[in-house]
Design a protein around this motif. Structure first.
Motif, PDB file in Angstrom:
ATOM      1  N   LEU A  44      44.194  38.893  42.087  1.00 48.16           N
ATOM      2  CA  LEU A  44      44.731  37.526  42.162  1.00 48.16           C
ATOM      3  C   LEU A  44      43.703  36.573  42.750  1.00 48.16           C
ATOM      4  O   LEU A  44      44.001  35.432  43.054  1.00 48.16           O
ATOM      5  CB  LEU A  44      46.022  37.523  43.007  1.00 48.16           C
ATOM      6  CG  LEU A  44      47.195  38.266  42.338  1.00 48.16           C
ATOM      7  CD1 LEU A  44      48.293  38.583  43.332  1.00 48.16           C
ATOM      8  CD2 LEU A  44      47.765  37.466  41.170  1.00 48.16           C
ATOM      9  N   ARG A  45      42.466  37.054  42.906  1.00 47.98           N
ATOM     10  CA  ARG A  45      41.431  36.216  43.503  1.00 47.98           C
ATOM     11  C   ARG A  45      40.540  35.559  42.460  1.00 47.98           C
ATOM     12  O   ARG A  45      39.932  34.525  42.720  1.00 47.98           O
ATOM     13  CB  ARG A  45      40.546  37.051  44.426  1.00 47.98           C
ATOM     14  CG  ARG A  45      41.280  37.559  45.642  1.00 47.98           C
ATOM     15  CD  ARG A  45      40.429  38.529  46.434  1.00 47.98           C
ATOM     16  NE  ARG A  45      41.269  39.405  47.203  1.00 47.98           N
ATOM     17  CZ  ARG A  45      41.728  39.123  48.421  1.00 47.98           C
ATOM     18  NH1 ARG A  45      41.404  38.006  48.999  1.00 47.98           N
ATOM     19  NH2 ARG A  45      42.510  39.965  49.053  1.00 47.98           N
ATOM     20  N   THR A  46      40.381  36.203  41.315  1.00 46.70           N
ATOM     21  CA  THR A  46      39.515  35.615  40.291  1.00 46.70           C
ATOM     22  C   THR A  46      40.208  34.373  39.729  1.00 46.70           C
ATOM     23  O   THR A  46      41.260  34.475  39.109  1.00 46.70           O
ATOM     24  CB  THR A  46      39.237  36.644  39.173  1.00 46.70           C
ATOM     25  OG1 THR A  46      38.465  37.707  39.737  1.00 46.70           O
ATOM     26  CG2 THR A  46      38.473  36.028  38.012  1.00 46.70           C
ATOM     27  N   ALA A  47      39.614  33.225  39.976  1.00 49.14           N
ATOM     28  CA  ALA A  47      40.229  31.964  39.515  1.00 49.14           C
ATOM     29  C   ALA A  47      39.860  31.685  38.057  1.00 49.14           C
ATOM     30  O   ALA A  47      40.642  31.099  37.309  1.00 49.14           O
ATOM     31  CB  ALA A  47      39.789  30.810  40.397  1.00 49.14           C
ATOM     32  N   PHE A  48      38.635  32.105  37.673  1.00 48.68           N
ATOM     33  CA  PHE A  48      38.139  31.804  36.323  1.00 48.68           C
ATOM     34  C   PHE A  48      37.667  33.113  35.696  1.00 48.68           C
ATOM     35  O   PHE A  48      36.580  33.599  36.030  1.00 48.68           O
ATOM     36  CB  PHE A  48      36.978  30.808  36.383  1.00 48.68           C
ATOM     37  CG  PHE A  48      37.337  29.521  37.073  1.00 48.68           C
ATOM     38  CD1 PHE A  48      38.025  28.513  36.404  1.00 48.68           C
ATOM     39  CD2 PHE A  48      37.012  29.327  38.411  1.00 48.68           C
ATOM     40  CE1 PHE A  48      38.380  27.345  37.044  1.00 48.68           C
ATOM     41  CE2 PHE A  48      37.358  28.159  39.059  1.00 48.68           C
ATOM     42  CZ  PHE A  48      38.056  27.165  38.377  1.00 48.68           C
TER      43      PHE A  48
END
Ligand code: FEO
Length: 399
Positions: free
Chosen positions: A23-27
Motif C-alpha cells: 500500500l506504499r507504492t503510489a505510482f
C-alpha cells in the motif's frame, strides 16, 4: 483493505501463496496512480524432492518476504526458483533467495542475462525451452512462453496434477483485498475488483492486446484447461470463475468498445474549457448519453490510471483542452500520447479546444493520434468564453 503486510495461504496440500500487500507504492511502474494498492504474489510448491518457488516480490519488501517465505519452507530446501517475468516487482528478491539456499533458477533464456544485468546475479541459472516439462516429486511442471505479456521473456507454468496455472502478470490486478479468491468477494466488491483488473489490463497489458489473444489460443492449443489460476498480482481464480476471467481477457484483448460509452478528459486552465466540457456532458445527458468526465484543472487532478482504464473500452473519447504556448496544453499532449500507446484504435475522438488568440491545440493533438493510427478524429475549436456554436457541432459528432 489490509495494512501493508504479508498474507500466507495454503492453496492446496502442497501449494502456498505468499502475498505481499503493498500500500506504499503510489505510482506503479513509477507511472500509474494506485491508491488501491497492489500485491505481489509468490508461490511455493513443496515436494518430496525439494521445494519450488515461483516468482518473488519487489525488493523494497525483501526482509519481510524472506521471513514469510521461511515460515513456509526451509530456504536451503528450495530446489528450483522459477522466474516467469523479469520486471522487478517479481524478480526483486531472486538474488537474495539464491544466496540463502542453492536453488537452480529457471526461466526464459533472456532471464539469465537480465538477472546478471539487473542484480549482478551469479547463482545457478538454467534456461527452459518453450513447453518444456520438469518432473519434481509427484508434480509435472510445464513451462509455456507467453511472449509480450508483457515483456518478451514472460512465461507461465502449468502444474498438470493440480490443474493449476501460475500466470504471473496475466489475469493480475491492482488492489489489496483480504480474500484469496475472487469468488470470496461480495457482489459489490466483485465489481470493484473487475474495475481494478481492467485498469491494470489497460495500463500494463493493453498495449500488447494482440498478444493476449495469441497466447490464450496457444494455451488452449496445448490443452491447458486449469481449475485454478494463480496470478502474481491480486486474487486467485478457481472452478467456474476461471472461464469468467479468461472471458474478460478475451474481451479486453479483442479491443472491443462498450457501446455508447463516452469518456471526457477535461484540461482547463481558467475554466473556459471546463464550462464547454460540462455543457457538452449536460447536452449529451439530455439525449440519454452518459459521459464520464475526468478533470485536470487548477484545483483538481484526476488519476491518469483511472482515465486510461476507462478510455480503454470507451466508444468515444473527448479530449477537451486549453491552448498553451501556441500548442495543446502539455497534459493534453501527454494524454494523447498515453491514448496512442494504450487504447484500441477503433474509437471516435473529438478534440474540443478552447483558445485565447488563435486555434492551434486541435492540430497538435490530432497529429499525435493520427500518427498512432487513429482515423476517426474531429477537431472543434472555440474562442475562450464563446463555445455555444462549437457545442452543437461537438454534440452532433459524439451522439
Ligand atoms: Fe507485475 Fe510486469 O510485472
Amino acid at each position: 483493505m489490509l495494512e501493508d503486510a504479508f498474507t500466507k495461504v495454503r492453496i492446496s496440500r502442497d501449494l502456498y501463496m505468499i502475498r505481499a500487500n503493498d500500500l506504499r507504492t503510489a505510482f506503479f511502474e513509477g507511472l500509474w496512480e494506485i491508491p488501491e494498492g497492489i500485491t505481489y504474489n509468490s508461490y511455493v510448491l513443496t515436494t518430496d524432492e525439494g521445494s519450488v518457488v515461483f516468482d518473488t516480490v519487489k525488493n523494497t519488501m525483501i526482509d519481510a518476504y524472506v521471513e514469510a517465505l521461511s515460515e513456509v519452507v526451509d530456504l536451503r530446501d528450495v530446489k528450483y526458483l522459477i522466474v516467469h517475468h523479469m520486471e522487478p516487482d517479481h524478480s526483486g528478491c531472486v538474488k537474495k533467495i539464491s544466496e540463502l539456499g542453492e536453488p537452480i533458477v529457471l526461466g526464459h533464456p533472456l532471464v539469465g542475462k537480465m538477472l546478471k544485468s539487473f542484480y549482478g546475479f551469479t547463482g545457478k541459472f538454467s534456461p527452459v525451452k518453450d513447453s518444456e516439462e520438469l518432473k519434481v516429486g509427484e508434480y509435472t511442471l510445464k513451462f509455456v512462453y507467453t511472449p509480450w505479456l508483457h515483456w518478451p521473456e514472460t512465461m507461465v507454468t502449468h502444474i498438470a496434477e493440480a490443474r493449476t496455472l501460475l500466470s504471473c502478470d496475466v489475469f493480475g490486478s491492482y488492489g489489496v483485498f483480504s480474500a484469496t479468491y475472487y469468488d470470496e468477494l461480495p457482489g459489490f466488491e466483485k465489481a470493484k475488483y473487475k474495475w481494478f483488473m481492467k485498469k491494470y489490463f489497460a495500463t500494463v497489458i493493453g498495449f500488447y492486446r494482440d498478444w493476449v489473444v495469441k497466447n490464450l489460443d496457444k494455451l488452449s492449443s496445448l490443452a491447458i484447461d486449469p481449475l485454478v489460476v494463480l496470478p502474481a498480482h491480486g486474487l486467485a481464480w478457481r472452478d467456474r470463475y476461471v472461464s469468467e476471467v479468461v472471458g474478460l481477457y478475451k474481451e479486453w484483448g479483442s479491443g472491443k468498445a462498450e457501446k455508447g460509452k463516452v469518456v471526457v478528459a477535461c484540461l482547463s486552465m481558467y475554466g473556459f474549457v471546463k464550462k464547454a466540457a460540462m455543457d457538452l456532458a449536460t447536452e449529451l445527458g439530455k439525449k440519454g448519453v452518459k459521459t464520464l468526465v475526468y478533470e485536470f484543472t487548477d484545483t483538481v487532478r484526476s488519476n491518469m490510471s483511472d482515465l486510461i482504464g476507462e478510455i480503454y473500452d470507451s466508444e468515444v473519447v473527448v479530449l477537451a483542452t486549453s491552448t498553451y504556448d501556441a500548442d495543446a496544453f502539455p497534459l493534453a499532449k501527454y494524454i494523447a500520447h498515453l491514448i496512442s500507446r494504450k487504447a484500441p484504435r477503433e474509437k471516435k475522438i473529438l478534440i474540443l479546444a478552447g483558445y485565447g488568440w488563435g486555434p492551434r491545440a486541435g492540430l497538435e493533438i490530432k497529429s499525435v493520434l493520427a500518427q498512432a493510427g487513429f482515423s476517426e478524429l474531429k477537431i472543434v475549436e472555440f474562442p475562450a468564453g464563446e463555445h455555444c456554436e462549437a457545442l452543437g457541432e461537438a454534440v452532433k459528432y459524439v451522439e
